[in-house]
Every structure is written in C-alpha cells, then in structure tokens.
Design an enzyme around this catalytic site. Structure first.
Site, PDB file in Angstrom:
ATOM      1  N   LYS A  52      31.076  27.039  21.362  1.00 43.50           N
ATOM      2  CA  LYS A  52      32.544  26.950  21.453  1.00 43.50           C
ATOM      3  C   LYS A  52      33.136  26.093  20.334  1.00 43.50           C
ATOM      4  O   LYS A  52      32.449  25.288  19.718  1.00 43.50           O
ATOM      5  CB  LYS A  52      32.945  26.415  22.832  1.00 43.50           C
ATOM      6  CG  LYS A  52      32.815  27.525  23.874  1.00 43.50           C
ATOM      7  CD  LYS A  52      33.564  27.266  25.127  1.00 43.50           C
ATOM      8  CE  LYS A  52      33.465  28.523  26.002  1.00 43.50           C
ATOM      9  NZ  LYS A  52      33.754  28.237  27.397  1.00 43.50           N
ATOM     10  N   ARG A  71      25.797  28.799  30.844  1.00 41.04           N
ATOM     11  CA  ARG A  71      26.171  30.115  30.302  1.00 41.04           C
ATOM     12  C   ARG A  71      26.016  30.035  28.785  1.00 41.04           C
ATOM     13  O   ARG A  71      26.760  29.313  28.127  1.00 41.04           O
ATOM     14  CB  ARG A  71      27.615  30.430  30.694  1.00 41.04           C
ATOM     15  CG  ARG A  71      28.113  31.785  30.243  1.00 41.04           C
ATOM     16  CD  ARG A  71      29.561  32.007  30.671  1.00 41.04           C
ATOM     17  NE  ARG A  71      30.024  33.310  30.240  1.00 41.04           N
ATOM     18  CZ  ARG A  71      30.494  33.561  29.025  1.00 41.04           C
ATOM     19  NH1 ARG A  71      30.559  32.595  28.124  1.00 41.04           N
ATOM     20  NH2 ARG A  71      30.884  34.787  28.700  1.00 41.04           N
TER      21      ARG A  71
HETATM   22  C1  9MG Z   1      33.880  34.320  30.087  1.00 39.85           C
HETATM   23  N1  9MG Z   1      33.697  32.931  29.727  1.00 39.85           N
HETATM   24  C2  9MG Z   1      33.827  32.395  28.484  1.00 39.85           C
HETATM   25  N2  9MG Z   1      33.613  31.075  28.541  1.00 39.85           N
HETATM   26  C3  9MG Z   1      33.336  30.784  29.837  1.00 39.85           C
HETATM   27  C4  9MG Z   1      33.044  29.602  30.523  1.00 39.85           C
HETATM   28  O1  9MG Z   1      33.022  28.425  29.916  1.00 39.85           O
HETATM   29  N3  9MG Z   1      32.810  29.662  31.844  1.00 39.85           N
HETATM   30  C5  9MG Z   1      32.869  30.850  32.507  1.00 39.85           C
HETATM   31  N4  9MG Z   1      32.630  30.847  33.826  1.00 39.85           N
HETATM   32  N5  9MG Z   1      33.154  32.003  31.896  1.00 39.85           N
HETATM   33  C6  9MG Z   1      33.385  31.955  30.586  1.00 39.85           C
END
Ligand code: 9MG
Length: 276
Positions: A219, A253
């Site tokens: 990010k 994630r």
């Molecule tokens: C779809 N998406 C993109 N970034 C995310 C994040 O930090 N958390 C979740 N749950 N979905 C995300």
C-alpha cells in the site's frame, strides 16, 4: 475458529490470504477469456505458494477508483469462480454489492470481504442468508474521494466505534459471531499518520475478541515511508505484516504469499521456542 461456509478455519496461527485481482489493469491480455486464464493461473500460484485462502476482487478499491457496474463485476468474476470450482481452499470475494454477494456465494465463495462492512441496502440480508464468513472493514467515504481529506478527532476510537456498531448490526441480522472478521481498512480514507496510529494500536481494535484482518501489502503508506514504487514494496510489506501479526492479526491479506509465509515462519519459530 472462523466459520467460512463448509470450511472451519483454525486461527491458532496467522493465516495468509492471497490476493487475486480481476481488474483490467492487472492483466496483460486482450479480452475476457485471456484475463480469466491469467487470473486462474494467478490463483493457482497463490495456492502453490502456500495461501490459506484467496481473496478475489473484480472492482478496484484503490483511491480515486470509480465504481464498476454489477454486470461488469459479475462478468469478470463468474468465469474465474467457475474455473476454481475444484479449489480446496476457501474463496473470499471482495464485493459490497448484495447481488454480487448472492451470485458469488451460490458459485463457490465462502467468505465475503466487504469494504463497506455490509452498509449497502440488502448486503446484510445477502450474507445472513448463508453460512459464509464476512470481513467487516472500516472506510471513511468511498474509494473515489476517500483520500482527498481524511479527518478524525481520534482515528483509533472512531474505528473501534464503527466496528462495534457493525458487529452489533451483523449479530442483530442473525450472522453468528464465529463468522465475523474485523479490519481497520488501512489506506481507506486515512492519512499516513492515521494508518500508523491504527497499526500501532492494532491489538486494541478487536471487538469482543473477534479476529482481525490486516491488509497493508504494497500500500501507498509503505511507499510514503520507504520512498519505493509499488513494485519495490516487498520488504516494507513483510515488515508491516509482522508488526500486525505481533499485535494480534489473525489473517494477512497479501500479494506475496510465499515471502509472507517465510516471514511468519521466522516469527512463529521465535514465538514458540522454549526459552532456556
Ligand atoms: C479489497 N481490499 C483492499 N485492501 C483491503 C484491506 O486492507 N482490507 C480488506 N478487507 N479488503 C481490502
């Protein structure tokens, strides 16, 4: 344990959720069939790299992204879900649209990852009518404008209050607590300082001991800290993944599954060693 459709995910160690993006900018191909082939290949790579579950998304939620129509989202998603029909891992679908949720759940998804935390009309019922897991994420605003001027009196307290309210709404709608996962939504209507505050206080964000998901991989907050473009944020992503794990994340994630698993293996070896 997280109930996730037919799966029961043990939360005794941090789990790795491999990202599979179906947005047009993720492909080199020239059409739906080649995009589907590439997406399925990417999903299988994530599985081979050691993912515990997949998160498939057909609408971009990047800052500045405009919404995708329901029809287009399903046009991208359905062939991939069909091709992954033999997948032995839980498949999460990243969507906030109730109609897409229902189709995804009928076609093999066992988790809904909702950046709007089931706030869209009909979303709560779409999830309540199944036995899928659901990730309730905090976001200030919507992707198109959320990074224009994020502002909070106290970001940690605001996110806690929001998540508490969404948990109450989900429980009231009949979604049992063993299906719920919470997420502060790094980068979703937050400045770098807000993201750092949330990561520092990550372990205080769990409501009623519900499991937490952290999505920090590649990010822009990592780009701001390191000065690196998105393709060079692996080291920053791994550091952030370990910091979130240290502070109680149950699911990470990530784009880089095998590297994250290695980092977690080191973390776990230290954490479970018998100290002399
Ligand atoms: C779809 N998406 C993109 N970034 C995310 C994040 O930090 N958390 C979740 N749950 N979905 C995300």
């Amino acid at each position: 344990m997280l109930r996730c459709g037919a799966f029961q995910l043990p939360l005794t160690r941090p789990l790795v959720m491999g990202i599979v993006n179906l947005t047009p900018d993720s492909f080199s191909g020239d059409g739906l069939a080649s995009n589907t082939r590439e997406a399925v290949a990417r999903a299988r790579q994530q599985i081979d790299a050691g993912a515990d579950l997949l998160d498939i998304g057909a609408e971009s939620s990047r800052p500045g992204a405009a919404p995708t129509s329901e029809e287009e989202e399903l046009r991208r998603l359905l062939p991939v879900l069909e091709a992954l029909g033999d997948c032995t891992l839980p498949i999460s679908v990243d969507t906030y649209k109730p109609a897409v949720m229902r189709v995804a759940l009928a076609n093999g998804a066992s988790m809904i990852n909702d950046i709007f935390a089931l706030r869209m009309p009909g979303a709560m019922a779409a999830v309540a009518d199944s036995d899928c897991a659901v990730c309730l994420m905090h976001m200030q605003g919507a992707p198109l404008t959320m990074q224009e001027q994020p502002a909070y009196a106290d970001v940690v307290a605001t996110v806690q209050a929001f998540l508490r309210a969404r948990v109450s709404a989900a429980l009231a709608a009949g979604i049992s607590r063993d299906r719920l996962l919470l997420d502060p939504g790094f980068g979703f209507g937050k400045t770098l300082q807000h993201n750092l505050d949330l990561l520092y206080h990550f372990d205080e964000l769990s409501i009623d001991k519900l499991p937490l998901l952290a999505g920090i991989s590649r990010k822009s907050m990592l780009g701001t800290i390191t000065g690196r473009p998105v393709a060079q944020r692996l080291a920053g992503s791994l550091a952030a993944a370990l910091l979130a794990t240290q502070r109680g994340a149950s699911i990470l994630r990530v784009h880089d599954v095998s590297e994250t698993r290695d980092a977690l293996a080191v973390w776990q070896a230290v954490n479970t060693t018998e100290v002399a």
